[in-house]
Design a protein around this motif. Structure first.
Motif, PDB file in Angstrom:
ATOM      1  N   LEU A 139       1.024  -1.024  -0.092  1.00  0.00           N
ATOM      2  CA  LEU A 139      -0.013  -0.083  -0.058  1.00  0.00           C
ATOM      3  C   LEU A 139       1.000   1.239  -0.009  1.00  0.00           C
ATOM      4  CD1 LEU A 139      -2.608  -1.241   2.680  1.00  0.00           C
ATOM      5  CD2 LEU A 139      -2.869  -1.353   0.143  1.00  0.00           C
ATOM      6  N   ARG A 140       0.760   2.035  -0.949  1.00  0.00           N
ATOM      7  CA  ARG A 140       1.161   3.340  -1.039  1.00  0.00           C
ATOM      8  C   ARG A 140       0.751   4.249   0.331  1.00  0.00           C
ATOM      9  NH1 ARG A 140       1.878   5.527  -7.115  1.00  0.00           N
ATOM     10  NH2 ARG A 140       2.769   7.094  -6.022  1.00  0.00           N
ATOM     11  N   SER A 141       1.978   4.992   0.902  1.00  0.00           N
ATOM     12  CA  SER A 141       1.430   5.872   1.967  1.00  0.00           C
ATOM     13  C   SER A 141       2.581   7.027   1.411  1.00  0.00           C
ATOM     14  CB  SER A 141       2.165   5.391   3.335  1.00  0.00           C
ATOM     15  OG  SER A 141       3.653   5.078   3.174  1.00  0.00           O
ATOM     16  N   ASP A 142       2.367   8.266   2.765  1.00  0.00           N
ATOM     17  CA  ASP A 142       2.932   9.304   2.452  1.00  0.00           C
ATOM     18  C   ASP A 142       4.500   8.807   2.569  1.00  0.00           C
ATOM     19  OD1 ASP A 142       0.747  10.812   2.109  1.00  0.00           O
ATOM     20  OD2 ASP A 142       0.455  11.503   4.167  1.00  0.00           O
ATOM     21  N   ALA A 143       5.023   8.076   3.446  1.00  0.00           N
ATOM     22  CA  ALA A 143       6.320   7.858   3.777  1.00  0.00           C
ATOM     23  C   ALA A 143       6.789   7.219   2.470  1.00  0.00           C
ATOM     24  CB  ALA A 143       6.576   7.100   5.208  1.00  0.00           C
ATOM     25  N   LEU A 144       6.175   6.101   2.092  1.00  0.00           N
ATOM     26  CA  LEU A 144       6.647   5.374   0.627  1.00  0.00           C
ATOM     27  C   LEU A 144       6.662   6.148  -0.393  1.00  0.00           C
ATOM     28  CD1 LEU A 144       7.488   2.420   0.167  1.00  0.00           C
ATOM     29  CD2 LEU A 144       5.245   2.029  -0.319  1.00  0.00           C
ATOM     30  N   ASN A 145       5.495   7.086  -0.764  1.00  0.00           N
ATOM     31  CA  ASN A 145       5.771   7.799  -1.745  1.00  0.00           C
ATOM     32  C   ASN A 145       6.812   9.003  -1.704  1.00  0.00           C
ATOM     33  OD1 ASN A 145       3.424   6.799  -2.984  1.00  0.00           O
ATOM     34  ND2 ASN A 145       1.970   8.214  -2.110  1.00  0.00           N
ATOM     35  N   ALA A 146       7.274   9.562  -0.506  1.00  0.00           N
ATOM     36  CA  ALA A 146       8.046  10.379  -0.427  1.00  0.00           C
ATOM     37  C   ALA A 146       9.482   9.939  -0.670  1.00  0.00           C
ATOM     38  CB  ALA A 146       8.235  11.022   1.130  1.00  0.00           C
ATOM     39  N   LEU A 147       9.755   8.546  -0.187  1.00  0.00           N
ATOM     40  CA  LEU A 147      10.850   7.754  -0.596  1.00  0.00           C
ATOM     41  C   LEU A 147      11.112   7.603  -1.825  1.00  0.00           C
ATOM     42  CD1 LEU A 147      13.552   6.320   0.346  1.00  0.00           C
ATOM     43  CD2 LEU A 147      12.038   4.382   0.650  1.00  0.00           C
ATOM     44  N   HIS A 148      10.235   7.054  -2.511  1.00  0.00           N
ATOM     45  CA  HIS A 148      10.112   7.010  -4.243  1.00  0.00           C
ATOM     46  C   HIS A 148      10.196   8.172  -4.903  1.00  0.00           C
ATOM     47  CE1 HIS A 148       7.907   6.381  -8.162  1.00  0.00           C
ATOM     48  NE2 HIS A 148       8.730   5.449  -8.163  1.00  0.00           N
ATOM     49  N   ARG A 149       9.680   9.226  -4.537  1.00  0.00           N
ATOM     50  CA  ARG A 149      10.036  10.807  -5.054  1.00  0.00           C
ATOM     51  C   ARG A 149      11.663  11.029  -4.943  1.00  0.00           C
ATOM     52  NH1 ARG A 149       6.276  13.205  -2.849  1.00  0.00           N
ATOM     53  NH2 ARG A 149       7.427  13.991  -1.080  1.00  0.00           N
ATOM     54  N   ARG A 150      12.092  10.893  -3.630  1.00  0.00           N
ATOM     55  CA  ARG A 150      13.505  11.133  -3.298  1.00  0.00           C
ATOM     56  C   ARG A 150      14.573  10.296  -4.317  1.00  0.00           C
ATOM     57  NH1 ARG A 150      15.467  10.996   2.396  1.00  0.00           N
ATOM     58  NH2 ARG A 150      17.413  11.958   1.511  1.00  0.00           N
ATOM     59  N   ILE A 151      13.936   9.355  -4.350  1.00  0.00           N
ATOM     60  CA  ILE A 151      15.037   8.308  -5.072  1.00  0.00           C
ATOM     61  C   ILE A 151      14.945   8.377  -6.603  1.00  0.00           C
ATOM     62  CG2 ILE A 151      15.305   5.924  -6.189  1.00  0.00           C
ATOM     63  CD1 ILE A 151      14.094   4.962  -3.318  1.00  0.00           C
TER      64      ILE A 151
END
Length: 182
Positions: free
Chosen positions: A89-101
């Motif tokens: 499940l996508r979450s704010d934390a997972l989306n933020a990490l994906h964006r940073r990568i």
């Protein structure tokens, strides 16, 4: 191409590998075993310089605190060779990490896969791919449907997987929240 991923922790590796092994024994599905480490993928990329990729991923990892992510259910990417997976499940934390990568690696990438973009990315843990057929899909899903797949996983690393022959193997693993010398 390299895969930028997070590897699962030991208890989840054991559970996912047991599921994958049961799919091999019952249905002959074993292509997913080309990647020995269950993981979720953020991006597939061809890079100009591996050492530069390692440096930026080490920086992202050391400046990111580990966080929980959750899975639920089963999913299928349809087609001639359907992929069966457990959605993360996508979450704010997972989306933020994906964006940073994506932002950190963009200047280094020669090419990336089309499914790594923020609008298309669907984090998942693959259970069967490449050797699955539409005819097997129903029986495999009926078999897998006997369990639930609600996991709490801790995202605590970034890893680079590289192709070596027919296998994808660990190139480097960066622990999150820890200083690492590159």
């Amino acid at each position: 191409m390299l895969a930028i991923t997070s590897l699962l922790s030991a208890p989840h590796v054991q559970r996912i590998n047991a599921i994958i092994k049961s799919l091999e024994e019952k249905f002959g599905l074993d292509d997913v075993q080309a990647t020995l480490d269950p993981h979720l993928t953020y991006q597939l990329a061809g890079v100009k310089k591996l050492s530069a990729l390692k440096q930026v991923l080490a920086e992202v990892a050391t400046t990111t605190a580990p966080f929980p992510a959750f899975t639920t259910g089963l999913g299928v990417f349809p087609g001639e060779r359907p992929v069966i997976y457990i959605p993360v499940l996508r979450s704010d934390a997972l989306n933020a990490l994906h964006r940073r990568i994506r932002e950190a690696t963009a200047p280094l990438c020669l090419r990336t896969d089309k499914f790594s973009g923020p609008d298309c990315w669907l984090p998942h843990i693959s259970l069967a791919l490449h050797d699955t057929t539409p005819d097997l899909l129903g029986p495999v899903l009926a078999y897998l449907n006997q369990e639930t797949y609600n996991l709490k996983i801790i995202i605590d690393n970034l890893a680079i997987l590289r192709q070596e022959g027919e296998l994808f193997v660990r190139e480097e693993v960066f622990k999150m929240g820890e200083k690492v010398l590159v």
